[in-house]
Write a protein that holds these residues in place. Structure first.
Motif, PDB file in Angstrom:
ATOM      1  N   VAL A 139       8.617   8.982  -6.676  1.00  0.00           N
ATOM      2  CA  VAL A 139       7.607   8.139  -6.040  1.00  0.00           C
ATOM      3  C   VAL A 139       8.170   7.464  -4.794  1.00  0.00           C
ATOM      4  CG1 VAL A 139       6.076   6.153  -6.372  1.00  0.00           C
ATOM      5  CG2 VAL A 139       6.551   7.677  -8.286  1.00  0.00           C
ATOM      6  N   VAL A 140       7.348   7.442  -3.739  1.00  0.00           N
ATOM      7  CA  VAL A 140       7.608   6.647  -2.541  1.00  0.00           C
ATOM      8  C   VAL A 140       6.366   5.791  -2.338  1.00  0.00           C
ATOM      9  CG1 VAL A 140       8.064   6.684  -0.065  1.00  0.00           C
ATOM     10  CG2 VAL A 140       9.047   8.456  -1.529  1.00  0.00           C
ATOM     11  N   ALA A 141       6.546   4.455  -2.320  1.00  0.00           N
ATOM     12  CA  ALA A 141       5.400   3.553  -2.201  1.00  0.00           C
ATOM     13  C   ALA A 141       5.681   2.473  -1.165  1.00  0.00           C
ATOM     14  CB  ALA A 141       5.095   2.912  -3.544  1.00  0.00           C
ATOM     15  N   THR A 142       4.652   2.161  -0.379  1.00  0.00           N
ATOM     16  CA  THR A 142       4.736   1.122   0.644  1.00  0.00           C
ATOM     17  C   THR A 142       3.476   0.282   0.594  1.00  0.00           C
ATOM     18  OG1 THR A 142       5.994   2.629   2.047  1.00  0.00           O
ATOM     19  CG2 THR A 142       5.054   0.707   3.121  1.00  0.00           C
ATOM     20  N   VAL A 143       3.645  -1.039   0.697  1.00  0.00           N
ATOM     21  CA  VAL A 143       2.520  -1.969   0.782  1.00  0.00           C
ATOM     22  C   VAL A 143       2.658  -2.721   2.089  1.00  0.00           C
ATOM     23  CG1 VAL A 143       1.357  -3.945  -0.267  1.00  0.00           C
ATOM     24  CG2 VAL A 143       2.443  -2.224  -1.720  1.00  0.00           C
ATOM     25  N   GLU A 144       1.602  -2.691   2.933  1.00  0.00           N
ATOM     26  CA  GLU A 144       1.618  -3.392   4.212  1.00  0.00           C
ATOM     27  C   GLU A 144       0.357  -4.232   4.345  1.00  0.00           C
ATOM     28  OE1 GLU A 144       1.983  -0.260   7.097  1.00  0.00           O
ATOM     29  OE2 GLU A 144       4.133  -0.586   7.236  1.00  0.00           O
ATOM     30  N   GLY A 190      -7.791  -4.593  11.650  1.00  0.00           N
ATOM     31  CA  GLY A 190      -7.770  -3.367  10.859  1.00  0.00           C
ATOM     32  C   GLY A 190      -6.495  -2.563  10.991  1.00  0.00           C
ATOM     33  N   THR A 191      -5.509  -3.071  11.728  1.00  0.00           N
ATOM     34  CA  THR A 191      -4.231  -2.367  11.836  1.00  0.00           C
ATOM     35  C   THR A 191      -3.213  -3.028  10.920  1.00  0.00           C
ATOM     36  OG1 THR A 191      -3.550  -3.727  13.711  1.00  0.00           O
ATOM     37  CG2 THR A 191      -4.657  -1.652  14.212  1.00  0.00           C
ATOM     38  N   THR A 192      -2.246  -2.257  10.468  1.00  0.00           N
ATOM     39  CA  THR A 192      -1.243  -2.804   9.557  1.00  0.00           C
ATOM     40  C   THR A 192      -0.260  -3.677  10.321  1.00  0.00           C
ATOM     41  OG1 THR A 192       0.157  -0.855   9.781  1.00  0.00           O
ATOM     42  CG2 THR A 192      -1.388  -0.890   7.930  1.00  0.00           C
ATOM     43  N   VAL A 193       0.163  -4.740   9.651  1.00  0.00           N
ATOM     44  CA  VAL A 193       1.146  -5.657  10.210  1.00  0.00           C
ATOM     45  C   VAL A 193       2.505  -5.164   9.753  1.00  0.00           C
ATOM     46  CG1 VAL A 193       1.989  -8.029  10.226  1.00  0.00           C
ATOM     47  CG2 VAL A 193      -0.472  -7.574  10.091  1.00  0.00           C
ATOM     48  N   ASP A 194       3.339  -4.760  10.688  1.00  0.00           N
ATOM     49  CA  ASP A 194       4.660  -4.245  10.347  1.00  0.00           C
ATOM     50  C   ASP A 194       5.664  -5.378  10.411  1.00  0.00           C
ATOM     51  OD1 ASP A 194       6.824  -1.603  11.654  1.00  0.00           O
ATOM     52  OD2 ASP A 194       6.722  -2.562   9.712  1.00  0.00           O
ATOM     53  N   ALA A 229       1.295 -14.064  -0.300  1.00  0.00           N
ATOM     54  CA  ALA A 229       0.058 -14.469  -0.968  1.00  0.00           C
ATOM     55  C   ALA A 229      -0.932 -14.933   0.100  1.00  0.00           C
ATOM     56  CB  ALA A 229       0.330 -15.581  -1.961  1.00  0.00           C
ATOM     57  N   PRO A 230      -2.209 -14.696  -0.100  1.00  0.00           N
ATOM     58  CA  PRO A 230      -3.193 -15.165   0.877  1.00  0.00           C
ATOM     59  C   PRO A 230      -3.303 -16.689   0.847  1.00  0.00           C
ATOM     60  CG  PRO A 230      -4.292 -14.182  -1.005  1.00  0.00           C
ATOM     61  CD  PRO A 230      -2.828 -13.953  -1.193  1.00  0.00           C
ATOM     62  N   PRO A 231      -3.879 -17.280   1.872  1.00  0.00           N
ATOM     63  CA  PRO A 231      -4.049 -18.738   1.870  1.00  0.00           C
ATOM     64  C   PRO A 231      -4.962 -19.177   0.722  1.00  0.00           C
ATOM     65  CG  PRO A 231      -5.173 -17.737   3.743  1.00  0.00           C
ATOM     66  CD  PRO A 231      -4.415 -16.648   3.059  1.00  0.00           C
ATOM     67  N   GLU A 232      -4.817 -20.416   0.309  1.00  0.00           N
ATOM     68  CA  GLU A 232      -5.603 -20.969  -0.798  1.00  0.00           C
ATOM     69  C   GLU A 232      -7.089 -20.737  -0.557  1.00  0.00           C
ATOM     70  OE1 GLU A 232      -6.036 -22.685  -4.430  1.00  0.00           O
ATOM     71  OE2 GLU A 232      -4.108 -22.471  -3.419  1.00  0.00           O
ATOM     72  N   GLY A 233      -7.747 -20.082  -1.503  1.00  0.00           N
ATOM     73  CA  GLY A 233      -9.173 -19.807  -1.414  1.00  0.00           C
ATOM     74  C   GLY A 233      -9.535 -18.643  -0.512  1.00  0.00           C
ATOM     75  N   GLY A 234      -8.558 -18.010   0.105  1.00  0.00           N
ATOM     76  CA  GLY A 234      -8.819 -16.903   1.018  1.00  0.00           C
ATOM     77  C   GLY A 234      -8.407 -15.575   0.421  1.00  0.00           C
ATOM     78  N   SER A 235      -8.428 -14.564   1.243  1.00  0.00           N
ATOM     79  CA  SER A 235      -7.983 -13.237   0.809  1.00  0.00           C
ATOM     80  C   SER A 235      -7.386 -12.512   2.007  1.00  0.00           C
ATOM     81  CB  SER A 235      -9.136 -12.431   0.213  1.00  0.00           C
ATOM     82  OG  SER A 235     -10.061 -12.085   1.209  1.00  0.00           O
ATOM     83  N   LEU A 236      -6.678 -11.445   1.719  1.00  0.00           N
ATOM     84  CA  LEU A 236      -6.156 -10.583   2.766  1.00  0.00           C
ATOM     85  C   LEU A 236      -6.235  -9.144   2.295  1.00  0.00           C
ATOM     86  CD1 LEU A 236      -2.973  -9.614   1.998  1.00  0.00           C
ATOM     87  CD2 LEU A 236      -2.569 -11.988   2.489  1.00  0.00           C
ATOM     88  N   GLN A 237      -6.180  -8.232   3.230  1.00  0.00           N
ATOM     89  CA  GLN A 237      -6.218  -6.810   2.924  1.00  0.00           C
ATOM     90  C   GLN A 237      -4.797  -6.261   2.980  1.00  0.00           C
ATOM     91  OE1 GLN A 237      -8.793  -4.267   2.635  1.00  0.00           O
ATOM     92  NE2 GLN A 237     -10.172  -5.941   2.138  1.00  0.00           N
ATOM     93  N   VAL A 238      -4.489  -5.369   2.059  1.00  0.00           N
ATOM     94  CA  VAL A 238      -3.222  -4.647   2.115  1.00  0.00           C
ATOM     95  C   VAL A 238      -3.513  -3.158   2.049  1.00  0.00           C
ATOM     96  CG1 VAL A 238      -1.805  -6.491   1.129  1.00  0.00           C
ATOM     97  CG2 VAL A 238      -2.816  -4.788  -0.385  1.00  0.00           C
ATOM     98  N   GLU A 239      -2.656  -2.400   2.698  1.00  0.00           N
ATOM     99  CA  GLU A 239      -2.745  -0.943   2.637  1.00  0.00           C
ATOM    100  C   GLU A 239      -1.616  -0.454   1.746  1.00  0.00           C
ATOM    101  OE1 GLU A 239      -3.814   1.675   6.099  1.00  0.00           O
ATOM    102  OE2 GLU A 239      -1.683   2.178   5.874  1.00  0.00           O
ATOM    103  N   VAL A 240      -1.978   0.302   0.728  1.00  0.00           N
ATOM    104  CA  VAL A 240      -1.016   0.827  -0.229  1.00  0.00           C
ATOM    105  C   VAL A 240      -0.921   2.332  -0.012  1.00  0.00           C
ATOM    106  CG1 VAL A 240      -0.428   1.013  -2.668  1.00  0.00           C
ATOM    107  CG2 VAL A 240      -1.717  -0.965  -1.866  1.00  0.00           C
ATOM    108  N   ASP A 241       0.288   2.790   0.279  1.00  0.00           N
ATOM    109  CA  ASP A 241       0.542   4.212   0.507  1.00  0.00           C
ATOM    110  C   ASP A 241       1.494   4.689  -0.588  1.00  0.00           C
ATOM    111  OD1 ASP A 241       0.592   6.735   1.713  1.00  0.00           O
ATOM    112  OD2 ASP A 241       2.304   6.191   2.961  1.00  0.00           O
ATOM    113  N   VAL A 242       1.033   5.632  -1.420  1.00  0.00           N
ATOM    114  CA  VAL A 242       1.826   6.132  -2.537  1.00  0.00           C
ATOM    115  C   VAL A 242       1.888   7.650  -2.455  1.00  0.00           C
ATOM    116  CG1 VAL A 242       2.062   6.220  -5.047  1.00  0.00           C
ATOM    117  CG2 VAL A 242       0.999   4.240  -3.984  1.00  0.00           C
ATOM    118  N   GLU A 243       3.094   8.198  -2.587  1.00  0.00           N
ATOM    119  CA  GLU A 243       3.276   9.646  -2.616  1.00  0.00           C
ATOM    120  C   GLU A 243       4.117  10.005  -3.833  1.00  0.00           C
ATOM    121  OE1 GLU A 243       4.857  11.197   1.006  1.00  0.00           O
ATOM    122  OE2 GLU A 243       3.574   9.917   2.233  1.00  0.00           O
ATOM    123  N   THR A 244       3.655  10.999  -4.573  1.00  0.00           N
ATOM    124  CA  THR A 244       4.427  11.553  -5.684  1.00  0.00           C
ATOM    125  C   THR A 244       4.564  13.044  -5.420  1.00  0.00           C
ATOM    126  OG1 THR A 244       2.562  12.134  -7.096  1.00  0.00           O
ATOM    127  CG2 THR A 244       3.369   9.874  -7.254  1.00  0.00           C
TER     128      THR A 244
END
Length: 132
Positions: A40-45, A51-55, A83-98
């Motif tokens: 497995v190779v996994a990355t969370v960004e 809409g672009t990933t934060v590197d 963690a997102p700010p209190e009461g907020g949310s954020l988006q993450v991109e999960v890339d998984v390869e097996t």
């Protein structure tokens, strides 16, 4: 009264497990339910407002997890996203390869918790599980 090794060991094991309970950052859990060993190779960004990933790291940085997971095993990787700010949310991109499957998904993170990746015989499932 001195504490014996037998009395201290369960306490130390319990304290080691508590670090995940007090951690506010997002963790990654990869569970292999496929019945066979998976490489497995996994990355969370984090994804920004455009809409672009934060590197966070330099280009060409290491994945959050790279290794072999035996069948029936689970790997926990701490601090893969803030963690997102209190009461907020954020988006993450999960890339998984097996060896058999690959998935790239964007999921909302609504607080401290775990990005769960489940590898099964039929594919990969990615979701967020918040802490209570």
């Amino acid at each position: 009264m001195a504490l014996s090794r037998r009395a201290v060991l369960p306490l130390l094991v319990g304290l080691a497990g508590c670090t995940a309970l007090t951690n506010d950052a997002v963790e990654l859990a990869i569970e292999n339910r496929s019945g066979s060993e998976q490489n497995v190779v996994a990355t969370v960004e984090q994804v920004d407002g455009t809409g672009t990933t934060v590197d966070d790291a330099a280009p060409g940085s290491e994945p959050d997890y790279e290794g072999t997971i035996p069948p029936g095993s689970r790997v926990l990787v701490p601090d893969v996203a803030p963690a997102p700010p209190e009461g907020g949310s954020l988006q993450v991109e999960v890339d998984v390869e097996t060896g058999s499957y690959a998935a790239t998904e964007r999921i909302p993170v609504t607080g401290p918790g775990t990005v769960d990746v489940r590898i099964t015989r039929n594919g990969i499932r990615v979701f967020f599980e918040g802490k209570d």
